[in-house]
Design a protein around this motif. Structure first.
Motif, PDB file in Angstrom:
ATOM      1  N   UNK A  97      26.627  59.378  32.993  1.00  0.00           N
ATOM      2  CA  UNK A  97      27.705  60.162  32.358  1.00  0.00           C
ATOM      3  C   UNK A  97      28.923  59.406  31.725  1.00  0.00           C
ATOM      4  N   UNK A  98      28.897  58.184  32.028  1.00  0.00           N
ATOM      5  CA  UNK A  98      30.422  57.427  31.679  1.00  0.00           C
ATOM      6  C   UNK A  98      29.890  56.678  30.238  1.00  0.00           C
ATOM      7  N   UNK A  99      28.607  56.708  29.788  1.00  0.00           N
ATOM      8  CA  UNK A  99      28.255  56.029  28.750  1.00  0.00           C
ATOM      9  C   UNK A  99      29.038  56.225  27.330  1.00  0.00           C
ATOM     10  N   UNK A 100      28.719  54.955  26.505  1.00  0.00           N
ATOM     11  CA  UNK A 100      29.430  55.228  25.200  1.00  0.00           C
ATOM     12  C   UNK A 100      30.857  54.811  25.422  1.00  0.00           C
ATOM     13  N   UNK A 104      38.657  64.703  29.598  1.00  0.00           N
ATOM     14  CA  UNK A 104      37.387  64.804  28.874  1.00  0.00           C
ATOM     15  C   UNK A 104      36.082  64.670  29.765  1.00  0.00           C
ATOM     16  N   UNK A 105      35.168  65.472  29.313  1.00  0.00           N
ATOM     17  CA  UNK A 105      33.871  65.458  30.429  1.00  0.00           C
ATOM     18  C   UNK A 105      33.225  64.598  29.817  1.00  0.00           C
ATOM     19  N   UNK A 106      32.842  64.518  28.385  1.00  0.00           N
ATOM     20  CA  UNK A 106      31.703  63.656  27.895  1.00  0.00           C
ATOM     21  C   UNK A 106      32.299  62.458  27.138  1.00  0.00           C
ATOM     22  N   UNK A 107      31.492  61.313  27.169  1.00  0.00           N
ATOM     23  CA  UNK A 107      32.039  60.008  26.637  1.00  0.00           C
ATOM     24  C   UNK A 107      31.127  59.321  25.515  1.00  0.00           C
ATOM     25  N   UNK A 108      29.925  60.080  25.284  1.00  0.00           N
ATOM     26  CA  UNK A 108      29.237  59.489  24.418  1.00  0.00           C
ATOM     27  C   UNK A 108      28.747  60.357  23.183  1.00  0.00           C
ATOM     28  N   UNK A 109      29.038  59.813  21.974  1.00  0.00           N
ATOM     29  CA  UNK A 109      28.789  60.745  20.621  1.00  0.00           C
ATOM     30  C   UNK A 109      30.105  60.986  19.995  1.00  0.00           C
ATOM     31  N   UNK A 110      31.241  60.539  20.394  1.00  0.00           N
ATOM     32  CA  UNK A 110      32.446  60.757  19.766  1.00  0.00           C
ATOM     33  C   UNK A 110      33.239  59.104  19.875  1.00  0.00           C
ATOM     34  N   UNK A 143      21.683  66.645  27.197  1.00  0.00           N
ATOM     35  CA  UNK A 143      22.313  67.763  28.120  1.00  0.00           C
ATOM     36  C   UNK A 143      23.704  67.332  28.508  1.00  0.00           C
ATOM     37  N   UNK A 144      24.028  65.839  28.605  1.00  0.00           N
ATOM     38  CA  UNK A 144      25.157  65.601  29.143  1.00  0.00           C
ATOM     39  C   UNK A 144      26.284  65.157  28.361  1.00  0.00           C
ATOM     40  N   UNK A 145      25.978  64.928  27.049  1.00  0.00           N
ATOM     41  CA  UNK A 145      27.043  64.503  26.255  1.00  0.00           C
ATOM     42  C   UNK A 145      27.284  65.014  24.810  1.00  0.00           C
ATOM     43  N   UNK A 146      28.102  65.056  23.996  1.00  0.00           N
ATOM     44  CA  UNK A 146      28.330  65.480  22.757  1.00  0.00           C
ATOM     45  C   UNK A 146      27.453  65.035  21.984  1.00  0.00           C
ATOM     46  N   UNK A 147      26.997  63.880  21.992  1.00  0.00           N
ATOM     47  CA  UNK A 147      26.064  63.452  21.151  1.00  0.00           C
ATOM     48  C   UNK A 147      25.102  62.170  21.937  1.00  0.00           C
TER      49      UNK A 147
END
Ligand SMILES: [Zn+2]
Ligand SMILES: [Zn+2]
Lengths: 364, 168
Positions: A167-170, A223-229, B104-108
């Motif tokens: 969940x912390x990747x990126x 922020x909830x997400x860390x990967x893809x941005x 499912x977990x991340x934006x990308x």
């Protein structure tokens, strides 16, 4: 620097309070980083944990912002000392409960802290009073780059910084703001706000108490997400979410004053009376009363200069700080007595509320 | 008749059904009363869907130990239990199960943020050096002395370059 002198000096949060910190009390960014060739702390054997701690603390202590810092192994800290560091947001609860081989490095001004062998090898954190995402990012980015010059980070071109938990990747980045939102709470709009914020990929948590308890109307939005941005994109999104929450809070304050100013004044006035006269205050009630006084300051009922006192008391009224000030350990019932006594003495000479000074538009 | 839904975290019948949109993706989680309570789902301010999604996405049963990280000995069963990986190399070892989970977990699923330039440059040099050293010992073994001399020169050049531009 020693733990005793660190505890004796004010934290960033209590020291820098001004009207700039009216709704956003504090900005905080943390980065999760790991060494490329070592197992993650939760899976590492004791000897490996010690080796990791050695490598990391040497690199961190040599970084410019952490010269003359406190550098201490967690198992060298007393329970109360750990609790105080948690209450000041300098270490996590998880780190305070961790086993051998974990340590923390905290800068003299208590704005930078690096946890070693928490869930990841490194959890770098920078905090600033007020709404300062950009400045906070610049400081932590620079520190991270300096550390990378001597540490081989675990990094994948496709997945970014590799972390123990996916969940912390990126980016490995969690950026958050601590917000005081009393009007949204009083007007029962918080649930709606939480839902809207969740849909935008951000998380809202109550700050005081365990997990969901939102006493004091203080919330942490991150922020909830860390990967893809990229980091910049995440910060930009968070900034616009925070700005819109501030707008909503200011509108809610305006509405409360329009709809029933008497009711709101009554709450603030009573809070002042209880602060001056009560003999038993549990943590949650104290936080809620302090929140009302703080709202009073924002509205002009009390002078602006008193905001820093309230922000200091938000921290001093918590169990660790309370017990440390009394040099002992006390059970919860005794703590309620001590808390009330401390707040009584602080409010004995606190300026009286003046409701004629109220700012008619509710904006500070 | 469809089977009653089971809780994503344990196997009791699910009574709490959540749909949440995170980063423009719809996520459904079904929970029993007890797990919903334990996860703070009933209290909107304390509830983080990402933890739940992580656990829920691991639910499709896999033969325990089907995959294993050679670097640290971590198994798929360990991951199911801890929700954390054993070491950075685990991300290669468990690549197969990772993609759908990250989606499912991340934006990308692709990193577009900061890159540790200095650390990566060091790593590239390291890799180049160890390859050259391998070449060198091969050349010596097969008595290709001209090749060996050339490789030795190259090695000292690379080493010199590393020293001339020490990490900042
Ligand atoms: Zn369940
Ligand atoms: Zn591994």
């Amino acid at each position: 620097m020693t733990i005793a002198s660190l505890i004796a000096s004010p934290s960033e949060l209590t020291d820098a309070a001004s009207n700039k910190t009216a709704i956003v009390l504090m900005t905080r960014i943390r980065l999760a980083r790991n060494l490329a060739t070592q197992p993650f702390p939760g899976w590492a054997k004791p000897a490996q944990r010690s080796r990791i701690a050695e490598i990391c603390t040497a690199a961190v202590a040599a970084a410019a912002p952490l010269k003359r810092s406190l550098n201490v192994a967690v198992d060298q800290l007393g329970e109360l000392e750990k609790q105080i560091l948690v209450e000041r947001h300098l270490i996590s609860r998880e780190l305070s409960g961790s086993k051998q081989g974990s340590s923390v490095i905290i800068s003299k001004d208590q704005t930078v802290s690096v946890m070693v062998n928490e869930e990841d090898h490194l959890r770098i954190q920078v905090l600033r009073a007020g709404f300062q995402l950009k400045k906070t990012w610049n400081v932590i980015n620079e520190l991270d780059t300096a550390l990378e010059a001597s540490l081989d980070y675990a990094f994948s071109p496709t997945l970014g910084y590799l972390t123990a938990c996916p969940t912390n990747l990126g980016t490995g980045m969690r950026a958050s703001a601590m917000m005081h939102l009393p009007a949204l709470v009083i007007s029962s709009q918080m649930e709606k706000v939480v839902r809207a914020v969740n849909q935008l990929g951000m998380v809202v948590r109550g700050l005081f108490g365990e997990g969901s308890d939102a006493s004091g109307s203080i919330f942490q939005i991150s922020n909830q997400t860390t990967l893809g941005e990229s980091e910049e994109e995440i910060l930009k999104r968070l900034t616009s979410v925070l700005q819109s929450i501030i707008e909503h809070e200011l509108n809610a304050r305006e509405k409360l004053l329009e709809a029933d100013a008497g009711k709101l004044f009554d709450k603030i006035g009573r809070a002042y009376g209880i602060m001056q006269n009560s003999h038993l205050l549990n943590s949650s009630e104290a936080m809620n009363l302090l929140s009302l006084i703080r709202l009073g300051i924002d509205l002009g009922v009390f002078p602006d200069a008193n905001r820093s006192t309230i922000d200091r008391l938000f921290i001093e009224a918590q169990p660790g700080h309370l017990q440390h000030a009394q040099k002992g350990e006390f059970d919860p019932a005794q703590r309620d007595l001590l808390r009330a006594a401390h707040l009584r003495s602080e409010f004995a000479n606190f300026v009286r509320p003046d409701f004629s000074l109220i700012n008619s538009n509710g904006k500070n | 008749m469809a089977n009653p839904l089971k809780c994503d975290l344990c196997d009791k019948p699910a009574t709490v059904h959540l749909t949440q949109i995170v980063s423009n993706k719809v996520h459904k989680v079904d929970l029993c009363e007890a797990c919903a309570q334990a996860k703070g789902v009933t209290d909107p301010s304390g509830f983080s869907l990402s933890d739940l999604l992580l656990k829920a996405s691991l639910n499709p049963e896999v033969a325990p130990g089907a995959m294993r990280c050679e670097s640290c000995g971590f198994t798929q069963a360990d991951f199911k239990k801890h929700g954390r990986f054993g070491c950075p190399a685990c991300y290669d070892a468990f690549k197969g199960m990772l993609e759908p989970m990250l989606d499912g977990m991340h934006k990308g699923t692709k990193h577009t943020g900061k890159i540790p330039q200095a650390a990566l440059a060091r790593q590239t040099l390291h890799e180049r050096l160890s390859k050259l050293e391998l070449d060198l010992s091969d050349a010596i073994k097969s008595e290709r002395y001209e090749d060996a001399a050339r490789t030795r020169d190259e090695i000292s050049q690379v080493k010199q370059a590393t020293h001339q531009s020490p990490p900042r």
